[in-house]
Design an enzyme around this catalytic site. Structure first.
Site, PDB file in Angstrom:
ATOM      1  N   ILE A 184       0.839  -1.208   0.000  1.00  0.00           N
ATOM      2  CA  ILE A 184       0.000   0.000   0.000  1.00  0.00           C
ATOM      3  C   ILE A 184       0.870   1.253   0.000  1.00  0.00           C
ATOM      4  CG2 ILE A 184      -1.584   1.356   1.428  1.00  0.00           C
ATOM      5  CD1 ILE A 184      -2.876  -1.349   2.266  1.00  0.00           C
ATOM      6  N   GLU A 185       1.924   1.241   0.773  1.00  0.00           N
ATOM      7  CA  GLU A 185       2.734   2.455   0.896  1.00  0.00           C
ATOM      8  C   GLU A 185       3.465   2.797  -0.407  1.00  0.00           C
ATOM      9  OE1 GLU A 185       2.888   4.679   3.249  1.00  0.00           O
ATOM     10  OE2 GLU A 185       1.551   3.633   4.623  1.00  0.00           O
ATOM     11  N   THR A 186       4.083   1.814  -1.021  1.00  0.00           N
ATOM     12  CA  THR A 186       4.955   2.146  -2.161  1.00  0.00           C
ATOM     13  C   THR A 186       4.877   1.136  -3.319  1.00  0.00           C
ATOM     14  OG1 THR A 186       6.801   0.974  -1.113  1.00  0.00           O
ATOM     15  CG2 THR A 186       6.665   3.350  -0.734  1.00  0.00           C
TER      16      THR A 186
END
Ligand SMILES: [Ca+2]
Length: 343
Positions: free
Chosen positions: A122-124
């Site tokens: 989700i983050e990157t």
């Protein structure tokens, strides 16, 4: 970006860039005051800070982004952006490629592999989009040109300069998001300093390049924010007629109530859970004008410590569960004997 970690010391790293200094930012009275404070704190000397700030390039576009009216999307629009095949297939592949490290993180920190994988995805996008701003530019821009958030971001700027000095990294080279979040897990500098770990044993905490360090750092973050192995995370709930939930919904980031107390206020869990368990009421707009209710338990709360959004936390749990299912299905297929044609 591995070369970043090989630089040894701020002064060495900055010596050659002084000649290019643009003194405008450095000369600002507020910047000079900040430098005075840092020098007075005894953690930096003036030449090393001047070498950094003479090279800061503030980014007005960051302020434009922060000034946009915040459009918090309802759950029915938010979920599809996160819950997609690319993220879930990518997660199953990431798990397969890093199974031993994830298992080691689970046994060391007690955090479920699927949650570690989901957060990194989700983050990157598993390290694909870690941000292209220089962290020092992003933090300085917000810290000095955006009064509403200046205090927090100047604090993060100080943490960042301490991080660079402590880890022997060049502060002018480290990259991150427009808000200064760094590496695969998008840690702010203070989070890096508190929770990043060296999980590949090379003596460096490298959340930009080392996948084991990324995995260990996310797991460590969750462990120290109270993750409990096997906690349900979130349960469906419904409201009794006349339930007064405005205050509960406003208090959505805290576990201030037990399930028993919530029941007395008209919230009914729709799955088995003990009355003593702390929980938070989470409303989600599942379709235009339709609100569904959930009870977030301990691990749901822990995810909101990573990103203060109940939508993020719910999406992360769904993505994690889907990644687990896909990973296990692929493992099952991989373990089936190849059938041989009958003679
Ligand atoms: Ca390392």
């Amino acid at each position: 970006m591995k070369f970043l970690t090989r630089l040894t010391g701020l002064a060495l790293a900055l010596g050659s860039s002084l000649a290019l200094a643009d003194a405008a930012f450095l000369a600002r009275p507020d910047v000079q005051r900040y430098i005075d404070e840092q020098v007075a704190s005894g953690q930096f000397n003036r030449p090393e800070l001047e070498a950094v700030f003479a090279n800061v390039d503030t980014k007005p576009d960051i302020i434009k982004v922060l000034d946009r009216p915040s459009t918090s999307r309802p759950w029915h629009q938010f979920r599809p952006a996160f819950f997609n095949d690319r993220l879930i297939d990518g997660g199953a592949t990431f798990w397969k490629d890093n199974a031993a490290t994830l298992a080691r993180a689970e046994s060391t920190f007690g955090v479920a592999p699927e949650m570690i994988v989901a957060i990194i995805g989700i983050e990157t996008g598993y390290g694909r989009n870690t941000g292209s701003f220089r962290v020092v530019d992003a933090l300085s821009t917000i810290g000095f040109d955006y009064p509403r958030r200046a205090e927090y971001f100047r604090g993060e700027l100080t943490e960042f300069l301490q991080l660079a000095k402590g880890e022997g990294k060049n502060p002018l080279l480290l990259k991150g998001s427009y808000a200064g979040a760094m590496g695969w897990p998008q840690f702010m500098p203070s989070s890096y300093r508190k929770w990043a770990v060296d999980f590949d044993g090379d003596g460096q905490r490298d959340i930009w390049v080392s996948v084991p360090d990324v995995i260990g750092s996310v797991a460590h973050y969750f462990q120290l924010h109270g993750w409990r192995h096997g906690d349900d995370g979130i349960l469906p709930a419904s409201l009794q007629p006349g339930a007064q939930v405005d205050q509960l919904v406003a208090d959505k980031f805290n576990l201030h109530y037990t399930v028993g107390e919530l029941k007395k206020l008209g919230v009914q869990p729709d799955a088995p859970v003990g009355d003593h368990v702390p929980a938070v009421l989470v409303p989600l707009e599942s379709a235009p004008g339709v609100t569904e209710y959930w009870l977030g338990l301990n691990n749901f709360y822990v995810i909101t410590r990573y990103n203060k959004s109940t939508l993020y936390a719910k999406a992360a749990q769904e993505v994690a569960a889907a990644i687990r299912e896909r990973y296990l299905a692929q493992q099952f297929v991989a373990q089936q004997p190849v059938s041989t044609p009958a003679p």
